[in-house]
Each structure stands twice: as structure tokens, then as C-alpha cells.
Design a protein around this motif. Structure first.
Motif, short mmCIF file in Angstrom:
data_model
loop_
_atom_site.label_atom_id
_atom_site.label_comp_id
_atom_site.label_asym_id
_atom_site.label_seq_id
_atom_site.Cartn_x
_atom_site.Cartn_y
_atom_site.Cartn_z
N LYS A 43 5.11 28.80 5.81
CA LYS A 43 4.88 28.45 7.26
C LYS A 43 5.92 28.47 8.02
CE LYS A 43 2.53 24.41 9.25
NZ LYS A 43 2.04 23.19 9.11
N GLU A 76 2.37 17.02 10.42
CA GLU A 76 2.66 17.59 9.16
C GLU A 76 3.05 16.48 8.07
OE1 GLU A 76 5.61 20.36 9.19
OE2 GLU A 76 5.01 21.27 7.12
N VAL A 77 4.04 15.62 8.42
CA VAL A 77 4.46 14.70 7.51
C VAL A 77 3.60 13.63 7.17
CG1 VAL A 77 6.03 13.43 9.23
CG2 VAL A 77 6.80 13.28 7.04
N GLY A 136 10.64 11.95 3.26
CA GLY A 136 9.71 11.92 4.30
C GLY A 136 8.85 10.64 4.32
N ARG A 173 11.82 20.43 4.68
CA ARG A 173 12.04 20.08 3.31
C ARG A 173 12.21 18.50 3.34
NH1 ARG A 173 15.99 24.55 2.31
NH2 ARG A 173 14.75 25.84 1.47
N ALA A 174 12.86 17.92 4.30
CA ALA A 174 13.21 16.35 4.40
C ALA A 174 11.70 15.65 4.60
CB ALA A 174 13.98 15.93 5.44
N LYS A 175 11.00 16.47 4.96
CA LYS A 175 9.37 15.64 5.28
C LYS A 175 8.59 15.51 3.84
CE LYS A 175 8.31 17.58 9.57
NZ LYS A 175 7.47 18.86 10.42
N GLY A 176 9.14 16.29 2.82
CA GLY A 176 8.66 16.39 1.58
C GLY A 176 7.56 17.62 1.36
N GLN A 177 7.86 18.43 2.33
CA GLN A 177 6.84 19.54 2.11
C GLN A 177 7.06 20.49 0.98
OE1 GLN A 177 4.14 20.99 2.48
NE2 GLN A 177 4.12 21.01 4.71
N LEU A 210 1.00 14.96 4.66
CA LEU A 210 1.66 15.12 3.28
C LEU A 210 1.75 13.97 2.56
CD1 LEU A 210 4.82 17.24 3.98
CD2 LEU A 210 3.11 17.77 2.18
N HIS A 211 1.88 12.72 3.16
CA HIS A 211 2.17 11.54 2.39
C HIS A 211 1.09 10.35 2.52
CE1 HIS A 211 6.16 12.80 1.35
NE2 HIS A 211 6.35 12.89 2.72
#
Lengths: 333, 322
Positions: free
Chosen positions: A221, B119-120, B93, A209-213, B123-124
Motif C-alpha cells: 500500500k 489507518e493507525v 502506534g 511501520r511506526a503505526k504498527g502496520q 490498526l489498533h
């Protein structure tokens, strides 16, 4: 990995040997005379005795067991007493029916149970969760044959929408699948719920979540894949269970599967057919277990690395051997 | 100039958990500011509300039962509490990221570390899978792990290495702010120093501001420009490192220093703070620290102290200084 599979298949042999022995023993002590059954109640005593002799029923237990096992090793499951057809021919007609029903049952149970379990976990302590938990409890406690009868009463007798027995087309599958899968759905739902609840509290879910997922990706996932091992375990058990449960359920819906075949065979004291059916079902069950265990490794890299550790161990062992040899050589000097 | 401005400003923030046992008042009316590139230490005992504050900034307070009940969190002047879920997701992130306490559990056990870093990035940043993997490899090298280990899983790494991976994830998109929640608590002492050194190095290189949550005053002295001491959900003392360490005002802060062993001073015994942190469901009246305070006066039991600026930039919440 291949070594592991080979090892597991090899280990099935003692399991099947044990099962065959127990089944043979049970059938030996079961009252009732197959020869009498074949010839009928009015048959002559001498005729029955002659048939017993011919069928080898007068031989001792071990003699009969070893004769059976000898045939089995040559791939011969024996001949059915009633139809005089090879047992394998009888089973091979019926087994696909049972397997097909069991497959659809488990598919249905997974499709319904897993999403509901996830939803219930994500919305813990809400109304959705409470309703799910009550229904799941109901599903587990309710006997499936009783549920089956209720369904038949409503949908076949009252409403006349669905056929009640036999297996002649897609619509014939609906009631059996619903009634047999009810318990599986309940168990899978509960497992999915508790497994997800445990996983969504883990730190790595917050990391995601902290990654902005997106929450959806976090759940499917990151959480679901980690929650999958316990779910796979019950799915395997349920699949095996629905194969064994066929004995009861196929009676209720008159499904021409291996369960019904077995019940009929037991009634007729058709020993080879009973033993053969049990062995084939056991083998199938062992295969399902193996398949589920392999799925674990597919899902979880930690388990995967355990399987390949065999190789490393061997290497280490070789290393030790050479080291020992070296030491021995040194000593000799 | 934009670069000299405040990055993060927290005003009167309160976060409560609504449980069956009652309202847990985890964070109560805290304010602080963080400039760009600055490092602030948030110090306090377990249960002081440090992690809740951090989660509040990230928008990751578990809800239910937690809820931000008041205040503002201004990030570059924009109130995060008014931001939509989507906006928060785009911030997380990229603009600010978080390093969690326990590296053993902060990584997803079934994904390779490379995938977790990529992944991160994906995402950005609009990068192809290949480019994201390339960048993930660079970042992994930056935190001192050979890029070949990208395809390995977390269980193949040691604790310190895992924390490096977690740091790599947090820094992958060069955020403006990193919130590190006790990043070294779960590590061996020898590894702690390495990880802190790495964080400081990278922070300088990338110009990232950091909010370092810890209960280790030594770590703060090594790393931070600014310190805030938290007690029972409040900031009881805040100021520059020199203000708080050399000119300690609040009895609680004094107590914290008193309970540290020191090599230079030949003290007879360590002086622990008597008593325990109050139950956040049932905070004491007046000053929350009064039951444990050695300098407690009658008025402390009834009147809550307010934030007082004793010298420029040095704030204390204690009746003795009002």
C-alpha cells in the motif's frame, strides 16, 4: 481532466501528419515499381506504363501525397495494390491478432516482472537479488528473435511439446509470449527494483511501520503505489515496443498479425498498405501513451491536481481581466 | 501505584551497524529511565546516536546493517528486545509512537491525510471505517487543522501543517510514550514555537511521556523535565533540567552551553568546541571526548570513565568526578 484528454487527442493530429509525411517520403524514394511487381517480370513495358498511369504513380510527390491525405480525411486509407481490398479491411483483420499478443506479452511481463523487482528490492544484496540482476541483464541484452529460435529448438523440435509457428489455439501463444516478453520482463523488473529501493528508504515508510502496520501492507500500500509511476512508464513503452517489435517477432513465429502484413506489404511495394499500417500503429501507440499518462493522474494526486490547475488558471485569468478592466475604468475617471 | 512507576527503562543498550567499512558503534552502553508523563530531552550533535536510540526503542533499526548488540529496553517492565515481531507491531502506534524529523517526507504523498490518520486508528482500535474517520477528524481538529481538510493530500499542506498531521498520527491512539526525533528542526523558527507549544499542550492533556530528541538546548529548557546529553553513542551527562543547566559538570556539556549565544551575559565571543565528533567506526581509546576536551589529562586517554552519580539523579561520565 476531460479538457486535458481532448487537448491530448487534438495534439495527436500533428504527430500523425508528420508520420504520414515521413512514411510517404520513404516509400516514394524506395526503389522498385509496384506496377512491375503486380504484373510480373515478364510483363510488357506498355502494360506496366499503362498500369502506372492508372495507379497515379506517374504523378508528382505532392500531388500523390495530397490526394492520399484528402482520401484519409474522408476516412479512406486507400486500396491494397495486391488484393484490391480496402486497406482498412486488411488491417482490421490483422490488428486484433497483434494487439492480443502484445496485450498478453505485457500482462505476462507485469505479472512476472513487478513481483520479482519488489522482492529483489526488499532483499537487496541477497542471493535472490543477485540472481535477479544477472537474469535481468541477460534478458535485456539477448535479442528476442534469437531467444525465440532457442525456445523453438528446445520445446518444438527436441521435446515436441509446443507448436513452433502459426496461431491456431492457446498453446500457440506460449512460445511467442515468452520470447517477446523476456526483454520486457527484464526491464520492468529492473525498474520495479530501483523504484522500490528509492521508495522504501523514504520516511513515510517508517511512519507506516511506526503505526504498527503489517510489513506486507507497508510494502504494497505505501511503497508500491508510490513506486508505480516509473513502472507504469516502462510498461507503456514496452507495450508500444511490442507493437512495433511485432514486425520481427511475427516473422519468427509466422503470426498473422499487422507486423507480418507490413513486411509483406513492403516487399510488394504495396504503398497504401504500408502507410496505412504505420499510421494505425502510430495512432495505437499514441493512445497507449495517453492512457499511461492518465494512469499517472489516477495514481498520484499531485499530478491530478496539475490537470485541474487549468481551470484555476482560467479563473485567475478572468479575475485579472476584470481587475484590469476596473483599473482602466478608474483611469478614465 | 502503577501510575508512578517507570514507563521506559533502558539498560546498557548498544546498537551497532555492521558495514563494509567496519562496525559503526552508534550507541554504546546507554542507560536511562523515563517515568509516566515525563519529558526527557536527548541532546547531542549530529551523529551522536540519538536517532539510533529512538529507532532501537521503536524496533525500527534498519537491519541489515543495524543490530541491537546488547542491553535491555524495558517498556512497562517488559523487554521489547525479546518481543516478537507481532508483539512489537501491536505496541507500535498504540503504546509508543514516533514523530520523524522531516514532515515534508514523513507523510505518504498519495494518501489523504485523513486516511493516514485513520489507518493507525483502525490498526489498533476495533472501529468501523466510518467511526475511524470520525475519530481522525476529531484528532485533526485537536492539532488545529479544520476537519474539512481530511480529504486533502500532503502536498496541499505547509510544512508546519504537515508536522501537525504527523503529530496527529502519533497521538491518534493516545500512546503512553512519544518519541519525537527533532520534530521542529525542519520548520521555520516561528512555526517551531507553535509546534512545540502544541506538543506540550497535547502531552499534558493526554498524560503522554515524551522522549524529545534535539540538538537545541533552548527547546529542551522550554519543554523537558529531564535531560540526557549524548556524545559518540554514550550518555555523558544526565539529570534533571536544573542539574544539567545550573550545575553543569561534564566538559562536553559545558562546551555545548559555551557555544550558545546568551543575552544576559556579555561574552566576548562564542566558544565553540574544537574538533569534530569522532568517527564511530574508530572511536578514541579511553574517554571518547578526550581529543576535544579542554580538561584532558593523561589518564583520560587510556581509561574509559564510568557512570558516576554526583548528586541524586545527576549522572556524569567523566574521570574528573570519579
Amino acid at each position: 481532466m476531460l479538457r486535458y484528454i481532448a487537448k491530448r487527442i487534438f495534439l495527436m493530429i500533428p504527430v500523425l501528419l508528420g508520420i504520414s509525411f515521413v512514411i510517404f517520403l520513404l516509400m516514394y524514394f524506395t526503389p522498385g515499381d509496384p506496377a512491375q511487381m503486380i504484373l510480373g517480370d515478364m510483363a510488357d513495358k506498355e502494360d506496366v506504363e499503362a498500369l502506372r498511369e492508372e495507379m497515379g504513380l506517374n504523378d508528382g510527390f505532392f500531388e500523390r501525397y495530397f490526394r492520399y491525405m484528402g482520401d484519409l480525411l474522408r476516412g479512406d486509407l486507400g486500396t491494397s495494390y495486391t488484393t484490391k481490398l480496402p486497406v482498412w479491411d486488411e488491417i482490421s483483420v490483422r490488428l486484433p491478432v497483434t494487439a492480443k499478443v502484445a496485450f498478453f506479452v505485457i500482462l505476462f511481463a507485469v505479472i512476472i516482472g513487478v513481483p520479482i523487482g519488489i522482492l529483489s528490492a526488499v532483499r537487496q544484496y541477497t542471493i535472490i537479488d543477485s540472481i535477479t540482476r544477472v537474469l535481468a541483464l541477460l534478458g535485456i541484452t539477448m535479442p528476442s528473435f534469437w531467444f525465440a529460435l532457442l525456445l523453438v529448438l528446445l520445446f518444438s523440435v527436441r521435446l515436441g511439446w509446443l507448436p513452433a509457428s502459426g496461431l491456431y489455439g492457446p498453446s500457440y501463444y506460449i512460445l511467442p509470449i515468452i520470447s517477446i516478453s523476456a526483454a520486457s520482463i527484464a526491464i520492468i523488473t529492473r525498474t520495479a527494483r530501483s523504484s522500490m529501493l528509492e521508495v522504501i528508504r523514504q520516511d513515510y515508510i517508517d511512519t507506516a511501520r511506526a503505526k504498527g502496520q503489517k510489513e506486507r501492507v507497508v510494502l504494497f500500500k505505501h511503497a508500491l503505489l508510490n513506486a508505480l509511476i516509473p513502472i507504469l512508464t516502462v510498461v507503456g513503452i514496452q507495450f508500444a515496443g511490442s507493437l512495433g517489435g511485432a514486425v520481427v517477432n511475427e516473422q519468427v513465429f509466422a503470426i498473422p498479425g499487422i507486423g507480418k502484413l507490413m513486411v509483406d506489404a513492403i516487399k510488394a511495394r504495396n504503398y497504401p498498405l504500408v502507410t496505412g499500417s504505420v499510421l494505425v500503429l502510430s495512432l495505437l501507440q499514441s493512445m497507449v501513451n495517453l492512457f499511461i499518462d492518465l494512469l499517472y493522474a489516477f495514481v498520484d494526486p499531485r499530478i491530478r491536481s496539475q490537470y485541474s490547475r487549468d481551470k484555476k488558471k482560467k479563473k485567475a485569468l478572468n479575475g485579472a481581466v476584470t481587475a484590469n478592466a476596473g483599473m482602466a475604468a478608474n483611469k478614465r475617471k | 501505584m502503577e501510575t508512578t512507576k517507570k514507563l521506559l527503562e533502558i539498560k546498557d543498550l548498544s546498537i551497532h551497524y555492521f558495514t563494509e567499512e567496519g562496525v559503526v558503534r552508534a550507541v554504546n552502553n546507554i542507560d536511562f529511565e523515563l517515568m509516566r508523563g515525563e519529558t526527557m530531552g536527548l541532546v547531542g550533535e549530529t551523529g551522536a546516536g540519538k536517532t539510533t536510540t529512538a529507532r532501537g526503542i521503536m524496533g525500527l533499526v534498519p537491519n541489515p546493517p543495524g543490530r541491537v548488540v546488547g542491553g535491555e529496553i524495558l517498556f512497562e517492565g517488559k523487554d521489547l528486545l525479546k518481543a516478537s515481531n507481532l508483539e512489537m507491531r501491536l505496541h507500535r502506534g498504540k503504546d509508543f509512537s514516533m514523530i520523524f524529523q522531516d514532515p515534508m517526507t514523513s507523510l505518504n504523498p498519495i494518501l489523504t491525510v485523513g486516511d493516514q490518520i485513520a489507518e493507525v486508528i483502525r490498526l489498533h482500535e476495533k472501529l468501523s471505517r466510518k467511526d475511524a474517520n470520525l475519530k481522525a477528524a476529531q484528532i485533526l481538529e485537536m492539532v488545529g487543522i479544520p476537519a474539512e481538510r481530511m480529504s486533502e493530500y500532503p502536498h496541499q499542506f505547509s510544512g508546519g501543517m504537515k508536522q501537525r498531521v504527523v503529530i496527529a498520527i502519533a497521538l491518534a491512539c493516545s500512546p503512553k510514550l512519544i518519541i519525537a526525533d527533532e520534530p521542529t528542526t525542519a520548520l521555520d523558527v516561528t512555526i517551531q514555537a507553535q509546534v512545540l507549544e502544541l506538543m506540550r499542550e497535547l502531552q499534558e492533556k493526554l498524560g503522554t511521556a515524551m522522549l524529545l530528541i534535539t540538538h537545541d538546548l533552548g527547546v529542551v529548557a522550554d519543554t523537558c523535565n529531564k535531560v540526557a546529553i549524548m556524545y559518540a553513542g554514550q550518555i555523558v551527562e544526565m539529570g534533571s533540567l536544573e542539574d544539567v543547566y545550573d550545575n553543569t559538570m561534564h566538559p562536553y556539556t559545558k562546551g555545548l552551553f559555551g557555544s550558545l549565544p546568551s543575552l544576559s551575559m556579555k561574552s566576548k565571543r562564542l566558544v565553540p568546541i574544537d574538533g569534530l565528533m569522532p568517527d564511530p567506526v574508530d572511536l578514541p581509546t579511553g574517554c571518547p571526548f578526550h581529543p576535544r576536551c579542554p580538561d584532558c589529562k593523561e589518564s583520560c586517554k587510556s581509561r574509559a570513565p564510568v557512570k558516576t552519580e554526583v548528586s541524586p539523579g545527576h549522572y556524569v561520565r567523566c574521570l574528573r568526578y570519579e
